[in-house]
Write a protein that holds these residues in place. Structure first.
Motif, PDB file in Angstrom:
ATOM      1  N   PRO E  14     -10.075 -30.063  -3.157  1.00 54.64           N
ATOM      2  CA  PRO E  14      -8.961 -31.003  -3.220  1.00 54.64           C
ATOM      3  C   PRO E  14      -9.093 -32.245  -2.350  1.00 54.64           C
ATOM      4  N   VAL E  15      -9.836 -32.192  -1.260  1.00 53.91           N
ATOM      5  CA  VAL E  15      -9.932 -33.429  -0.492  1.00 53.91           C
ATOM      6  C   VAL E  15     -10.957 -34.372  -1.085  1.00 53.91           C
ATOM      7  N   LEU E  16     -11.735 -33.870  -2.002  1.00 54.72           N
ATOM      8  CA  LEU E  16     -12.740 -34.736  -2.593  1.00 54.72           C
ATOM      9  C   LEU E  16     -12.230 -35.236  -3.924  1.00 54.72           C
ATOM     10  N   PRO E  17     -11.916 -36.515  -3.999  1.00 55.64           N
ATOM     11  CA  PRO E  17     -11.477 -37.013  -5.288  1.00 55.64           C
ATOM     12  C   PRO E  17     -12.618 -36.920  -6.292  1.00 55.64           C
ATOM     13  N   GLU E  18     -13.819 -36.926  -5.782  1.00 55.30           N
ATOM     14  CA  GLU E  18     -14.947 -36.866  -6.687  1.00 55.30           C
ATOM     15  C   GLU E  18     -15.881 -35.763  -6.268  1.00 55.30           C
ATOM     16  N   PRO E  19     -16.620 -35.244  -7.222  1.00 59.42           N
ATOM     17  CA  PRO E  19     -17.463 -34.103  -6.894  1.00 59.42           C
ATOM     18  C   PRO E  19     -18.708 -34.468  -6.102  1.00 59.42           C
ATOM     19  N   ILE E  20     -18.836 -33.888  -4.954  1.00 60.61           N
ATOM     20  CA  ILE E  20     -20.084 -33.921  -4.221  1.00 60.61           C
ATOM     21  C   ILE E  20     -20.107 -32.572  -3.549  1.00 60.61           C
ATOM     22  N   HIS E  21     -21.275 -32.134  -3.211  1.00 65.91           N
ATOM     23  CA  HIS E  21     -21.329 -30.801  -2.630  1.00 65.91           C
ATOM     24  C   HIS E  21     -22.073 -30.839  -1.304  1.00 65.91           C
ATOM     25  N   LEU E  22     -21.559 -30.065  -0.366  1.00 65.03           N
ATOM     26  CA  LEU E  22     -22.239 -29.932   0.913  1.00 65.03           C
ATOM     27  C   LEU E  22     -22.384 -28.444   1.224  1.00 65.03           C
ATOM     28  N   ASP E  23     -23.559 -28.063   1.679  1.00 60.84           N
ATOM     29  CA  ASP E  23     -23.672 -26.737   2.282  1.00 60.84           C
ATOM     30  C   ASP E  23     -23.313 -26.916   3.730  1.00 60.84           C
ATOM     31  N   LEU E  24     -22.256 -26.264   4.150  1.00 66.14           N
ATOM     32  CA  LEU E  24     -21.859 -26.425   5.546  1.00 66.14           C
ATOM     33  C   LEU E  24     -22.273 -25.199   6.341  1.00 66.14           C
ATOM     34  N   VAL E  25     -22.936 -25.445   7.437  1.00 62.83           N
ATOM     35  CA  VAL E  25     -23.240 -24.352   8.360  1.00 62.83           C
ATOM     36  C   VAL E  25     -22.294 -24.519   9.540  1.00 62.83           C
ATOM     37  N   LEU E  26     -21.461 -23.522   9.740  1.00 65.31           N
ATOM     38  CA  LEU E  26     -20.397 -23.666  10.730  1.00 65.31           C
ATOM     39  C   LEU E  26     -20.535 -22.651  11.850  1.00 65.31           C
ATOM     40  N   GLU E  27     -20.143 -23.094  13.014  1.00 61.96           N
ATOM     41  CA  GLU E  27     -20.031 -22.161  14.120  1.00 61.96           C
ATOM     42  C   GLU E  27     -18.580 -22.285  14.567  1.00 61.96           C
ATOM     43  N   ASP E  28     -17.811 -21.249  14.422  1.00 63.14           N
ATOM     44  CA  ASP E  28     -16.355 -21.374  14.482  1.00 63.14           C
ATOM     45  C   ASP E  28     -15.982 -22.439  13.463  1.00 63.14           C
ATOM     46  N   LEU E 112      -7.231 -46.057   2.274  1.00 70.29           N
ATOM     47  CA  LEU E 112      -6.310 -45.719   3.365  1.00 70.29           C
ATOM     48  C   LEU E 112      -5.464 -44.514   2.990  1.00 70.29           C
ATOM     49  N   GLY E 113      -4.992 -44.548   1.748  1.00 69.47           N
ATOM     50  CA  GLY E 113      -4.183 -43.428   1.279  1.00 69.47           C
ATOM     51  C   GLY E 113      -4.958 -42.129   1.333  1.00 69.47           C
ATOM     52  N   LEU E 114      -6.164 -42.162   0.786  1.00 68.93           N
ATOM     53  CA  LEU E 114      -6.953 -40.933   0.764  1.00 68.93           C
ATOM     54  C   LEU E 114      -7.248 -40.449   2.175  1.00 68.93           C
ATOM     55  N   LEU E 115      -7.516 -41.393   3.049  1.00 69.55           N
ATOM     56  CA  LEU E 115      -7.795 -41.004   4.432  1.00 69.55           C
ATOM     57  C   LEU E 115      -6.564 -40.318   5.035  1.00 69.55           C
ATOM     58  N   ALA E 116      -5.413 -40.948   4.811  1.00 68.94           N
ATOM     59  CA  ALA E 116      -4.179 -40.362   5.336  1.00 68.94           C
ATOM     60  C   ALA E 116      -4.006 -38.957   4.796  1.00 68.94           C
ATOM     61  N   ASP E 117      -4.313 -38.811   3.525  1.00 69.92           N
ATOM     62  CA  ASP E 117      -4.171 -37.493   2.930  1.00 69.92           C
ATOM     63  C   ASP E 117      -5.153 -36.508   3.536  1.00 69.92           C
ATOM     64  N   ALA E 118      -6.349 -37.015   3.847  1.00 69.80           N
ATOM     65  CA  ALA E 118      -7.363 -36.121   4.409  1.00 69.80           C
ATOM     66  C   ALA E 118      -6.955 -35.623   5.778  1.00 69.80           C
ATOM     67  N   PHE E 119      -6.245 -36.438   6.535  1.00 72.47           N
ATOM     68  CA  PHE E 119      -5.783 -35.878   7.806  1.00 72.47           C
ATOM     69  C   PHE E 119      -4.334 -35.410   7.738  1.00 72.47           C
ATOM     70  N   ALA E 341     -12.336 -29.653  10.374  1.00 70.66           N
ATOM     71  CA  ALA E 341     -11.180 -30.475  10.034  1.00 70.66           C
ATOM     72  C   ALA E 341     -11.570 -31.933   9.899  1.00 70.66           C
ATOM     73  N   ASP E 342     -12.679 -32.307  10.528  1.00 70.72           N
ATOM     74  CA  ASP E 342     -13.105 -33.695  10.448  1.00 70.72           C
ATOM     75  C   ASP E 342     -13.967 -33.957   9.224  1.00 70.72           C
ATOM     76  N   VAL E 343     -14.423 -32.910   8.597  1.00 73.32           N
ATOM     77  CA  VAL E 343     -15.317 -33.125   7.459  1.00 73.32           C
ATOM     78  C   VAL E 343     -14.679 -34.037   6.412  1.00 73.32           C
ATOM     79  N   PRO E 344     -13.439 -33.737   5.990  1.00 72.00           N
ATOM     80  CA  PRO E 344     -12.834 -34.646   5.011  1.00 72.00           C
ATOM     81  C   PRO E 344     -12.702 -36.072   5.534  1.00 72.00           C
ATOM     82  N   THR E 345     -12.240 -36.225   6.754  1.00 72.71           N
ATOM     83  CA  THR E 345     -12.036 -37.596   7.216  1.00 72.71           C
ATOM     84  C   THR E 345     -13.370 -38.297   7.392  1.00 72.71           C
ATOM     85  N   LEU E 346     -14.374 -37.563   7.795  1.00 73.84           N
ATOM     86  CA  LEU E 346     -15.661 -38.220   7.973  1.00 73.84           C
ATOM     87  C   LEU E 346     -16.310 -38.550   6.641  1.00 73.84           C
ATOM     88  N   ILE E 347     -16.178 -37.640   5.694  1.00 74.37           N
ATOM     89  CA  ILE E 347     -16.693 -37.980   4.372  1.00 74.37           C
ATOM     90  C   ILE E 347     -15.971 -39.232   3.897  1.00 74.37           C
TER      91      ILE E 347
END
Ligand code: NFV
Ligand code: SF4
Ligand code: SF4
Ligand code: SF4
Lengths: 637, 287, 144, 113, 359, 113
Positions: E14-28, E112-119, E341-347
């Motif tokens: 849902p935060v991606l208006p368009e399809p892109i894919h990331l493999d995320l490796v997370l620690e916490d 701006l709108g999308l960014l606001a939505d992302a955070f 949580a920053d992934v959407p805003t950074l993307i």
């Protein structure tokens, strides 16, 4: 009298038998039979005294026993000095020498001869403790029979030293009986030292480098406690002219005279119960095979400290010593609960949780108000069962899936459902309403508020939050339904499985029956030591509510069946942003290949990691102890 | 008798109230955003629809846990409206939440599990304050029992204003409102997708929604008992305060960005300390 | 009475679109068009959705994705193809990497024309889809 | 740095009329020049086929023999290329768009004699 | 002791208006590594030049992306015009500039709108998009489309704006400024927004240069390049400053884009005053031959339109290097070590446009 | 407008040429391939501020080239793209998608069939 001697001596006999028993089967038979006998006897003893018990003193002037103790003590001392020299841990030799030396001097110089010294004292508290030790201790031994066999199959690198292992377990149990039955401080101290010695040997079981280091750590920390204990005894003998715990407690809280020995005993208890700053030894104890950890953590060893503190609790109310104990206990509860968050090794989490819970018990004891002591006693009871259950199930899981890391328990409910269920019960018992621990926490909180101790409230509210976190996250690992994952065999068979089931049964039984236990065992004891009739702590209404909740939890699964919710719902693959490869475990990764999804829990290393808070908490705890000691003893002198 | 009546009233009307509240909330939010917004009854349409949909699950355990969640939420509310022990009610609601968390993680799905971890974090964040609320009531009115709290001579808020504010603070977490809607949110467009509820659909989602309504009613009830005392007019004041408090929540929802977990944890713990503990200290001092 | 039509939740997936239709779909959610008037919520999660709005055509890589999202939606569900691309590939239908419209892989219930599809058209499409949803839900409840 | 500085805006929104259109209950007025769907004045068409060749997605089909002009409205990208290209200026853009439908249709216009 | 989670992020998210894919490796929730995959939107439209003649290809070029559609059309046309040596009438160049700047405003507001939505600031999102609708109305008035305009053609533009319309637009923009200021305050001054933007995803000047970032992404790292300064269309006759910001975090990127909105309004005002009265379009004769790299400043940064003609009506090659494509390495760079949580805003702070990227 | 220079260099000189540009402070702008008859024409574009220049390789279809992703990190994207669309063989890519960058149904559509 008969029961007491039996309980003290029979385990020793078993130990001797086991030492000479050849072959696994023989050991198995001996362990099981004597476990049945011991717990049976303890339970009979408890039931006989369930409704009525006038406190009883036994064994007056048993000179020959004293001499026997002295000899054993001497042998142990020599052995420890030897070990200290051999492993170049000279401080161990020194500590051992000094503390035993004090005792020998006391005994030999006749200073220890005091008036009307009864050696054994039985009251309701002793009954409770004795039942816990007998039942849980023996269940652990039974478990060990099954466990050690597979342990050595899995760990070929360690030498099979079960010939020593099983006798030690029983010796340990005997010593614990000794602790809870003794009234004579010298006797108490003797048994106290035996537990120290046994735990030292048990921890060093595998003889790896780590095991040896850790066992020595356990030893010297406990010896420090022992030293304090010895000094306290000397003080009592010289200044108070009594060695009867009972008598000392009855001297009352205000008495100036008892301040110093109480302080010293408190320190001894803190070391035994592995409170900060002495908590490291218990963590190190994990290197031992699981039954050892279970034994040390749940029913015995650490409980000895808590036990003695509860005995002393009337002396602690509104004193600096009390403040010391509560502050350290409360602080330990908070700090170790936070620390547990960052751990993924199942046993280590359990270890931290043990320390935390003991902290709570000790804090309650230190308050010295009857509600608090009530809570402390219930906590001992429930903690013993659920912690033992947890340890044993972690051991069983380790044998089944090859790891005791919580991360690897992901989806245990699919891999080894039986063990997962047992573990669920154990965890629920540790912190969930309406299980036992929570009831006790409810009471503890109330007591804390009533004691106007804002500091304790802080410790408790934040500590509970942390507790909630690390247990629930374990819980959620267990229940993850990983589809198509391999079923693993439940390696817990026979003895182990029986022990686990029995634990679960006891757990639930206790939850249902604790009001009765409270009424007939705990409350009379409290009335006695506080000297007035006390009302029941938790209202009937609330008990009903909790029982109701408990029932609901157990009815739920069947309710779902009845509502046939299961049958009407269709199974679909899980959501993975549209690139699930169909078996819920893998997705198409960026390079176009199938990649296994992996879900890890949170550990928040940078907030709650050992690196971050262990050292500061040890320092803080040390400072607290030093400051309060100075204030307290300074005030007394 | 009155206790039983109020419990039954809760059982029957909490969903109605909770649903209406959600409806009004959505309407006001929409208007704040310059939109017309859905009809007030929209939440009811939603929930009826959810129950009429095909039931799909990832794992059958989900059914069990989600029902557990609902049952214990209702139980909590009943306990509260029966005038029972507040602390026990809090314990019960914790249990309910844990059911929800287990439900989310039982699906073994990335987003639902991450959501459950975050939910857990949120619980850890608000737990101290929740306990402090109970403690505050106990010190202020001498009892954990709701029945006694509401019949005490002075309102609890008179001596526990800090705790009241602290409670409002964590209420934002409990209502899952921005800035604290970390684990799941009413709006899409969250990094967690729908977090906790990703793998719930149709009936199971409906159940969580229903539970949420029950829960909200209970949570608002707690605002009320801060105000209510032995006098009759305090009930009216309480009503007004609840309405105002909820409006504030909506306002905050619309004027904050979602914060990150560390901010959530730190701030809640600091608030619990700064407002809660200090208030307790003051209370001890007065007594 | 069926409530399916009163609360159509949607999920929107962008196939191989140019974004034009995409942002128009989003625009429908914003103040001027505000489809929440009809109870529409953009869930972003197939498991909550009733209506599947797809913009853009289908290519090899998103074929599976689209199918999976559809599969994970609980019935009754409807598929709305938004824009010329989603209807039959639009201007890109001759491209080497476009298989065609959404109907190549999913049963499409409503086609919305336009390049880019206008918000009004999308609203109309959703309203039609909602009516279908009602029908489907009735037939499901009868089938039970 | 301030907190909640958006409050003024949202309160203003709350107490003023929403920006939402009344569509579909009230018809939308499109500005002149809006590109909706392509219509044909079939009577003036000479079936030269230029529109068909110019149409980027090739949705127009012209059949000179049958005097038939076909369009697939769902594939039309409303680009007006055909309108500009038609020599007889018989194509024009209607501001209305093609209504959504459950089936894709082809609109066929035949020149009656 | 943390274990690492490996989870998929996108394509449907849902935060991606368009399809892109990331493999995320997370620690916490800390992102250790992010590996992207694209191709969900790849259509292969560059190859359509072999089927559409160079004039019709404008329609395809416009549909590379629906957000920056106008400048795609314009860039393609300019590239062809350059190879053919066509002087486009000035009025057409001015109109292109005005529409181009309006596109920038609409794109930035959308972002701006999308960014606001992302955070998670829904009302801010709604407000941004509410303002954006006004721009779309203006587009519809002048071009007949809301997002795809079809007004560019080789040699000029198809539609005109009369002076009344221009005056009206200036007025609308003036009115908008007040609301824009409120919006700006929320984005740049609000505490909670600041916690989400400041210090998050820092891209240093050196890194930005090394990774070839373009547009606002680069300018917010303190590099002062704006291809409009090359002076294509009417920019050579208009006066504007390149907007930069030194820090290189999400906040700087927001600041740069917001200031660009105001800048665009200013440019439109100037253009409306200076616009000359000429015809709108030339009739094009002949076929393009030779090659040309046309560099144009899209809302997201420098886009490059490469055309290579061979003297027939079908081109040999069209290639569009879009800004998002160039910004992808920077995105991966800023993602490393951020919070989930920053992934959407950074993307979003690179303002990704996948349909541009993959074409 | 600024000038656009295109220098054709030989395959072997690519890396040294590229390193020289890097040392001069250029950044990579784009890499693009075109099929010319049965050869590939690969154009690398670089920019320094507003200056823009290109270097070009002409390679036969089967030739292998070195990746410049070690010099200019962002090059890996362009090179993977070329690999997918044209089937150009590129060595020593920093992140090699192995032809799965776009995951096309029809592999290497630009290759001369
Ligand atoms: N990336 C990109 Fe575009 C822009 N701006 C353009 O070339 O948006 Ni769709
Ligand atoms: S229909 Fe037109 S606007 Fe919509 S995605 Fe396709 S090309 Fe873009
Ligand atoms: S271009 Fe005009 S006249 Fe020719 S076929 Fe088309 S509509 Fe008819
Ligand atoms: S408007 Fe464009 S797409 Fe539609 S029919 Fe005419 S030329 Fe074809």
């Amino acid at each position: 009298m008969y029961f007491v001697s039996f309980l003290l001596l029979f385990p020793v006999l078993t130990a001797v038998l086991l030492f000479f028993a050849k072959g696994y089967l023989a050991k198995k038979i001996i362990v099981i039979t004597s476990s049945v006998v011991i717990s049976g006897m303890a339970l009979i003893f408890a039931t006989m005294n369930f409704f009525t018990l006038s406190n009883r003193f036994y064994i007056k002037d048993a000179e020959f026993v004293n001499i026997l103790f002295l000899i054993i003590e001497f042998v142990i001392m020599c052995y420890l000095i030897y070990l200290g020299i051999r492993f170049k841990k000279y401080y161990v030799s020194l500590l051992s020498l000094v503390q035993s030396g004090i005792l020998f001097w006391l005994e030999l110089s006749g200073q220890a001869k005091t008036e009307h010294s009864f050696n054994i004292y039985i009251d309701k508290f002793a009954i409770i403790m004795c039942s816990i030790i007998a039942v849980i201790g023996c269940l652990i031994c039974v478990y060990a029979v099954g466990y050690m066999k597979s342990y050595h199959q899995h760990h070929k690198e360690y030498k099979d030293r079960t010939t020593l292992f099983f006798p030690l377990l029983f010796l340990f149990i005997s010593a614990m009986f000794g602790i809870v039955f003794s009234d004579n401080l010298i006797w108490l101290f003797f048994f106290w030292e035996i537990t120290t010695f046994c735990s030292f040997l048990l921890i060093g079981y595998t003889k790896t480098k780590e095991a040896v280091t850790n066992s020595f750590r356990a030893l010297w920390m406990n010896l420090i406690g022992g030293l304090c204990f010895a000094v306290a005894i000397a003080y009592c003998a010289l200044k108070l002219h009594t060695l009867s715990l009972h008598t000392i407690v009855h001297m009352g809280a205000g008495a100036q005279a008892v301040t110093i020995p109480v302080f010293l005993l408190c320190i001894a208890c803190l070391t035994k119960s592995a409170q900060l700053p002495f908590s490291k030894w218990l963590l190190g104890a994990m290197v031992a095979p699981t039954p050892t950890s279970a034994l040390l953590h749940s029913a015995t060893m650490v409980k000895a400290g808590a036990y003695l503190l509860i005995r002393l609790s009337p002396l602690l109310a509104h004193t600096v010593a009390g403040a010391l104990v509560t502050t350290i206990g409360g602080f330990t509860f908070l700090a170790t609960s936070l620390l547990a968050i960052s751990q993924s090794d199942g046993k280590k989490v359990l270890a931290y949780s043990t320390i935390a819970n003991l902290g709570l018990i000790i804090a309650c004891a230190g308050i010295g108000m009857y509600e608090a002591v009530w809570a402390a006693m219930l906590l001992i009871l429930f903690h013993a069962v659920s912690k033992s259950l947890m340890f044993l199930s972690v051991g069983a899981v380790e044998n089944s899936i090859g790891s005791r890391n919580i991360e690897d328990m992901h989806g245990l409910i699919v891999k080894v459902p039986a063990l997962a269920f047992v573990m669920l019960i154990g965890i629920a018992g540790m912190f969930l309403a309406p299980f036992g621990m929570l009831i006790s926490k409810w009471a503890a909180l109330k007591a804390f508020i009533d004691s106007n101790s804002i500091l304790l409230i802080i410790f408790l509210v934040y500590g509970s939050a942390a507790t909630l976190f690390y247990w629930t996250k374990w819980l959620s690992k267990l229940v993850a339904g990983v589809h198509h994952s391999e079923r693993k065999d439940n390696q817990a068979k026979g003895c182990e499985w029986f022990s686990l089931l029995a634990h679960s049964g006891i757990m639930i039984f206790l939850c249902l029956s604790f009001p009765t236990i409270s009424r007939h065992l705990i409350e009379p004891f409290l009335s006695e030591i506080f000297g007035y009739k006390i009302s029941s702590i938790i209202g009937d209404g609330n008990i009903q509510i909790m029982t109701f909740m408990l029932c609901m939890i157990f009815i739920l699964p069947f309710g779902i069946r009845v509502l046939t919710l299961d049958k009407t719902s269709k199974q679909k693959s899980s959501y993975m942003c549209g690139i699930n490869t169909g078996d819920d475990r893998k997705f198409v990764d960026s390079l176009g290949e199938k990649k296994k999804m992996y879900l890890s829990n949170w550990y928040m290393e940078d907030l709650f990691g050992e690196k971050k808070i262990l050292l500061p908490s040890i320092i803080i705890a040390t400072v607290i102890i030093v400051v309060l000691l100075v204030i307290g003893i300074g005030g007394a002198l | 008798m009155i206790k039983i009546v109020s419990t039954v009233l809760y059982l029957v009307f909490a969903p109605v109230f909770g649903g209406l509240l959600a409806g009004v909330d959505r309407k006001i939010t929409a208007r704040m955003q310059g939109r017309k917004g859905p009809p007030i009854l929209q939440p009811f349409y939603d929930i009826f629809k959810l129950f009429s949909k095909e039931a799909i699950v990832v794992d059958h355990l989900q059914n069990l846990f989600v029902i557990g969640y609902l049952v214990f939420i209702i139980f909590t509310g009943c306990l509260f409206f029966y005038g029972g022990d507040l602390l026990l009610a809090f314990f019960a609601i914790t249990l309910a939440e844990i059911f929800l968390i287990m439900c989310a993680s039982s699906a073994n799905s990335a987003y639902s599990s991450m959501g459950s971890q975050r939910e857990l974090l949120q619980m850890m964040a608000y737990e101290p304050m929740i306990l402090i609320v109970a403690i505050g009531f106990y010190i202020a009115t001498g009892s954990f029992s709701v029945g006694e709290i509401i019949t005490s001579q002075t309102s609890a808020i008179a001596t526990t204003p800090g705790i009241f504010l602290g409670y409002l603070y964590i209420l934002t977490i409990k209502f899952r409102k921005s800035p604290f809607d970390l684990s799941t949110s009413h709006h899409a467009h969250q990094e967690m997708v729908k977090g906790l509820t990703v793998e719930l659909s149709g009936r199971t989602l409906g159940i969580t929604e229903l539970a949420h309504w029950y829960e909200n009613t209970f949570l608002i009830g707690i605002i009320a008992i801060f105000i209510i005392n032995a006098t009759w007019w305090s009930w009216i004041v309480a009503l007004a305060v609840c309405a105002l408090a909820y409006f504030m929540e909506i306002l905050i929802d619309n004027t904050y960005a979602r914060v990150k977990w560390k901010v959530l944890l730190n701030s809640s713990w600091i608030v619990a300390f700064g407002l809660g503990i200090l208030n307790l200290l003051a209370l001890y001092y007065i007594k | 009475m069926s409530f399916a039509s009163k609360s159509p939740w949607l999920i929107h997936y962008d196939g191989s679109s140019c974004n034009g239709c995409d942002i128009e779909v989003l625009a429908c959610l914003t103040p001027v068009y505000d489809v929440e008037r009809f109870g529409v919520i953009n869930t972003g999660n197939p498991k909550h959705a009733d209506i599947f709005l797809i913009t853009g055509g289908i290519n090899k890589q998103n074929e599976e994705v689209v199918k999976q999202i559809y599969d994970q939606m609980p019935s009754p569900k409807v598929v709305v193809a938004v824009g010329a691309c989603a209807c039959n590939g639009g201007i890109f239908k001759e491209c080497y990497n476009i298989m065609g419209g959404v109907d190549k892989v999913l049963p499409v219930d409503i086609y919305v024309s336009g390049c880019a599809a206008r918000p009004e058209a999308i609203i109309d499409g959703v309203v039609k889809a909602v009516a279908l949803l009602d029908e489907k839900s009735k037939s499901i409840s009868q089938g039970r | 740095m301030t907190i909640m500085n958006f409050t003024k805006t949202i309160l203003k929104n709350l107490f003023s009329k929403p920006a939402t259109t009344k569509y579909p209950f009230v018809k939308k007025e499109y500005p002149e020049g809006t590109r909706g769907k392509v219509e044909i004045d079939i009577d003036s068409c000479i079936f030269c086929g230029i529109c068909s060749r110019k149409c980027p997605p090739n949705v127009i089909e012209v059949n000179r023999e049958k005097k038939e002009w076909k369009i697939d409205p769902f594939g039309c990208i409303s680009c007006s290329a055909c309108v500009y290209a038609c020599p007889k200026k018989c194509l024009f853009m209607n501001q209305e768009y093609t209504a959504p439908a459950p089936q894709k249709t082809t609109n066929t216009f035949t020149k009656g004699e | 002791m943390s274990a690492r989670s490996i989870v998929p992020f996108g394509p449907q998210h849902p935060v991606l208006p368009e399809p892109i894919h990331l493999d995320l490796v997370l620690e916490d929730e800390t992102v250790i590594e992010a590996i992207p995959s694209i191709g969900f939107v790849h259509r292969g439209l560059e190859k359509l030049v072999e089927k559409k003649d160079f004039q019709d290809y404008v329609y395809v070029a416009e549909r590379i992306c629906g957000i920056c559609s106008f400048i795609h059309g314009m860039g393609y046309c300019s590239a062809i015009e350059s190879t053919m040596g066509i002087e486009v009438p000035r009025r057409a160049e001015y109109l292109r500039t005005i529409w181009g700047e309006m596109s920038r405003i609409h794109s930035h507001l959308l972002w701006l709108g999308l960014l606001a939505d992302a955070f998670g600031f829904e009302s801010l999102f709604m407000q941004s998009w509410k303002l954006r609708e006004k721009i779309l109305d203006m587009f519809e008035m002048t071009t007949g489309g809301r997002v795809i305009f079809s007004v560019n053609q080789i040699g000029g533009v198809k539609r005109d704006m009369d002076s009344d319309t221009l005056k009206l637009f200036i007025k609308i923009f003036d009115d908008m400024k007040k609301e824009l200021t409120a919006l700006t305050k929320a984005f740049l001054n609000d505490y909670s927004v600041n916690t989400r933007l400041k210090g998050v995803g820092i891209l240093t000047k050196e890194k930005a240069h090394e990774l070839g970032a373009v547009g606002p992404m680069m300018r917010s790292s303190g590099i002062e390049i704006d291809t409009r300064k090359l002076g294509y269309s009417a920019y050579n006759e208009l006066d504007f400053q390149v907007i930069t910001s030194p820090v290189g975090d999400s906040y700087a990127r927001t600041e740069v884009r917001i200031n660009e909105i105001f800048q665009s309004i200013e440019i439109i005002r100037q253009a409306a005053q200076k616009i000359p009265d000429t015809e709108l379009s030339l009739v094009v004769k002949g076929f393009p031959s030779g090659e040309y790299f046309m560099r144009a400043e899209q809302p997201r940064g420098e886009a490059i339109y490469y055309v290579k003609g061979n003297g027939t009506k079908f081109l040999d090659r069209v290639r569009v290097r879009t800004p998002t494509f160039a910004n992808l390495p920077s995105m991966l760079e800023v993602l490393k070590g951020c919070q989930l949580a920053d992934v959407p805003t950074l993307i979003l702070t690179i303002d990704p446009c996948i349909s541009c990227t993959e074409r | 407008m600024t000038t656009q220079s295109i220098t054709t260099i030989s395959n072997e000189n690519l890396i040294s040429e590229v390193i020289k540009l890097k040392d001069e402070g250029y950044r990579l702008v784009q890499i693009c391939a075109t099929t010319v008859n049965s050869e590939y024409e690969i154009t690398y574009s670089f920019a320094l501020d507003y200056e823009f220049l290109c270097i070009r390789l002409m390679i036969p279809e089967e030739a292998e080239i070195m990746s410049i992703s070690q010099v200019f990190a962002p090059a890996f994207l362009y090179e993977n793209e070329m690999k997918d669309l044209f089937g150009i063989k590129i060595n020593a890519l920093s992140l090699d998608y192995q032809g799965n960058f776009y995951r096309l149904e029809q592999k290497t559509p630009y290759k001369n069939q």
